[in-house]
Design an enzyme around this catalytic site. Sequence first.
Site, PDB file in Angstrom:
ATOM      1  N   LYS A 149      16.796   9.507  -4.028  1.00  0.00           N
ATOM      2  CA  LYS A 149      16.440   9.640  -5.436  1.00  0.00           C
ATOM      3  C   LYS A 149      17.702   9.610  -6.293  1.00  0.00           C
ATOM      4  O   LYS A 149      18.778   9.967  -5.824  1.00  0.00           O
ATOM      5  CB  LYS A 149      15.748  10.993  -5.663  1.00  0.00           C
ATOM      6  N   ARG A 176       2.746  11.592   1.581  1.00  0.00           N
ATOM      7  CA  ARG A 176       1.551  11.036   2.218  1.00  0.00           C
ATOM      8  C   ARG A 176       1.727  10.939   3.740  1.00  0.00           C
ATOM      9  O   ARG A 176       0.752  10.971   4.478  1.00  0.00           O
ATOM     10  CB  ARG A 176       1.206   9.684   1.589  1.00  0.00           C
TER      11      ARG A 176
HETATM   12  N1  BES Z   1       7.713  14.409  -4.653  1.00  0.00           N
HETATM   13  C1  BES Z   1       7.693  13.097  -5.179  1.00  0.00           C
HETATM   14  C2  BES Z   1       6.782  12.956  -6.385  1.00  0.00           C
HETATM   15  C3  BES Z   1       7.268  13.579  -7.663  1.00  0.00           C
HETATM   16  C4  BES Z   1       8.278  12.980  -8.398  1.00  0.00           C
HETATM   17  C5  BES Z   1       6.681  14.709  -8.147  1.00  0.00           C
HETATM   18  C6  BES Z   1       8.687  13.547  -9.587  1.00  0.00           C
HETATM   19  C7  BES Z   1       7.078  15.267  -9.348  1.00  0.00           C
HETATM   20  C8  BES Z   1       8.098  14.680 -10.063  1.00  0.00           C
HETATM   21  C9  BES Z   1       7.197  12.121  -4.123  1.00  0.00           C
HETATM   22  O1  BES Z   1       7.562  12.401  -2.823  1.00  0.00           O
HETATM   23  C10 BES Z   1       7.795  10.799  -4.455  1.00  0.00           C
HETATM   24  O2  BES Z   1       8.986  10.688  -4.379  1.00  0.00           O
HETATM   25  N2  BES Z   1       6.964   9.842  -4.802  1.00  0.00           N
HETATM   26  C11 BES Z   1       7.418   8.549  -5.158  1.00  0.00           C
HETATM   27  C12 BES Z   1       6.461   7.552  -4.586  1.00  0.00           C
HETATM   28  C13 BES Z   1       6.936   6.131  -4.696  1.00  0.00           C
HETATM   29  C14 BES Z   1       8.145   5.916  -3.814  1.00  0.00           C
HETATM   30  C15 BES Z   1       5.809   5.218  -4.294  1.00  0.00           C
HETATM   31  C16 BES Z   1       7.448   8.476  -6.683  1.00  0.00           C
HETATM   32  O3  BES Z   1       6.566   9.040  -7.339  1.00  0.00           O
HETATM   33  O4  BES Z   1       8.384   7.889  -7.216  1.00  0.00           O
HETATM   34 MN    MN Z   2       9.466  11.626  -2.309  1.00  0.00          MN
END
Ligand code: BES
Ligand code: MN
Length: 505
Positions: free
Chosen positions: A282, A356
């Site tokens: 991230k 997931r």
């Molecule tokens: N934990 C995150 C989702 C999230 C991001 C929750 C920001 C709250 C605030 C999750 O694991 C994630 O990183 N999801 C990705 C999915 C994508 C790679 C398809 C996302 O939302 O960017």
């Molecule tokens: Mn994630």
Amino acid sequence: MLEFSVKSGAPEKQRTACLIVGVFESRRLTPAAETIDRASEGFLTAVTRRGDMDGEIGDTLLLHGVPNIQADRVLLVGLGKERELDIRGLVKATRAAVEALHHRGTSECVSHLTEIDIRGCSLEQVLRQSIVSIEDTLYRFDELKTDKELGPRRPLRKVTFILSNRKDLMEAERHVREATAISNGVRVAKNLANRPGNLLTPTTMADYARKMTETHVDLQVEVLDQSRMEALGMNALLSVAKGSSEPPKMIVMEHMGADADTPPIVLVGKGVTFDSGGISLKPGPDMDQMKFDMGGAAATIGVMSAVAEMQLPINVVALVPTVENMPDGNALKPGDVIRSMSGQTIEVLNTDAEGRLILCDALTYAGRYKPQAVIDLATLTGACLIALGRVPSAVLSNKDALANELIQAGENANDRVWQLPLWDEYQDQLKSNFADMANIGGREGGTITAAAFLSRFTREYDWAHLDIAGTAWKVGDAKGATGRPVALLAEFLMKRAEQASVGKK
Ligand code: BES
Ligand code: MN
Ligand code: ZN
């Protein structure tokens, strides 16, 4: 923890440090305020006439020296337009009242706000919302501060709610006990979620769950470690943990309040104790917030605390898959293909779509319970924030009746959800040339394609998915866990328990 009680009685006779009464717009006194006004020969009308309190919602005014009453002080609280007052208005006014009092010398107060008739609201809702919102307002996470945040000298300790009808007393006392159990569950969830990733790991979360059996004798907790999960074939879950030196766990909590052969409701909570994104790292800004990525797990454990404290006569199982998602030489890589516990293979196109991956194996495991329903809760997608913001959680389900039940429970509990569609068309976005499915579906409809992915592991039972990415924590000055959706799920389970007992009679 505050002490709450209920009674009925006349406002002018309440012997208390502070009496709380409402004022509607514009300057219309509530019945309790009117009584005080009469007893004090127009003290309140004189004040409102001077323009110090118009009744705007959330406005407060503390009065000393109100003559001919037993209370030391009177706190006037604005309630807005009488016709428009709903449960959210009451919550807003209650929060304002408590904030106004907390930093004064009042360790105890008597509130007449619970006497007011609120459109479409039961006494149960009024009491529960009052208690839950007071506890929420006064919550602080200071266990890691050396000088505990200098709180008030005499903090608010005891709140008495006045009922308009004596005969409601017994019932109201039950509502107070239930609301206290829910508030305690919310606090459990907040404390867990607020703890940083270095202190709250899969191992320490499992220890916390185990420890809960000491206070709740009806609760059983078992923790599956890495080797047990390997034997079960939970490779999707295990693959996420590979990049971390923290070993993964699957926490299994059981509250068996009904006959052993009654199918349970299974809750599944995403427990990523820190989500760095893994190799699909991230970006830096706000990455600290990913310590909250176990908000689903925290709420699941909080709900179990509430259910156990209420001794609900139903069977509830909580499954908490918990891992840390880190980049490392051993970490899962984009392009890797893994075989989930269900036997289906997954091409990992993005290691940041890890939630997931841990949920799918937990959902497969849930099938063993032959559940009456499975509800998972997860801070699953940033897309959910784009779609719905921070007001409702998203609900997606393979059974409309279940989604509707959750929507209604969210309404009643003031912990709302909004439904998104889970139509077949979305499944196409998960196609992979190398496995049965990909773990991401592209930018469009990200919350829905995440749920579409999970739906491939929930075909055997009624299932709903709650995406709490926008609701599990607050940002900005009030940064911190919310404890959502503990209140929603407690309400849902209480309703299910009620239906089950009616069915038996
Ligand atoms: N934990 C995150 C989702 C999230 C991001 C929750 C920001 C709250 C605030 C999750 O694991 C994630 O990183 N999801 C990705 C999915 C994508 C790679 C398809 C996302 O939302 O960017
Ligand atoms: Mn994630
Ligand atoms: Zn995540």
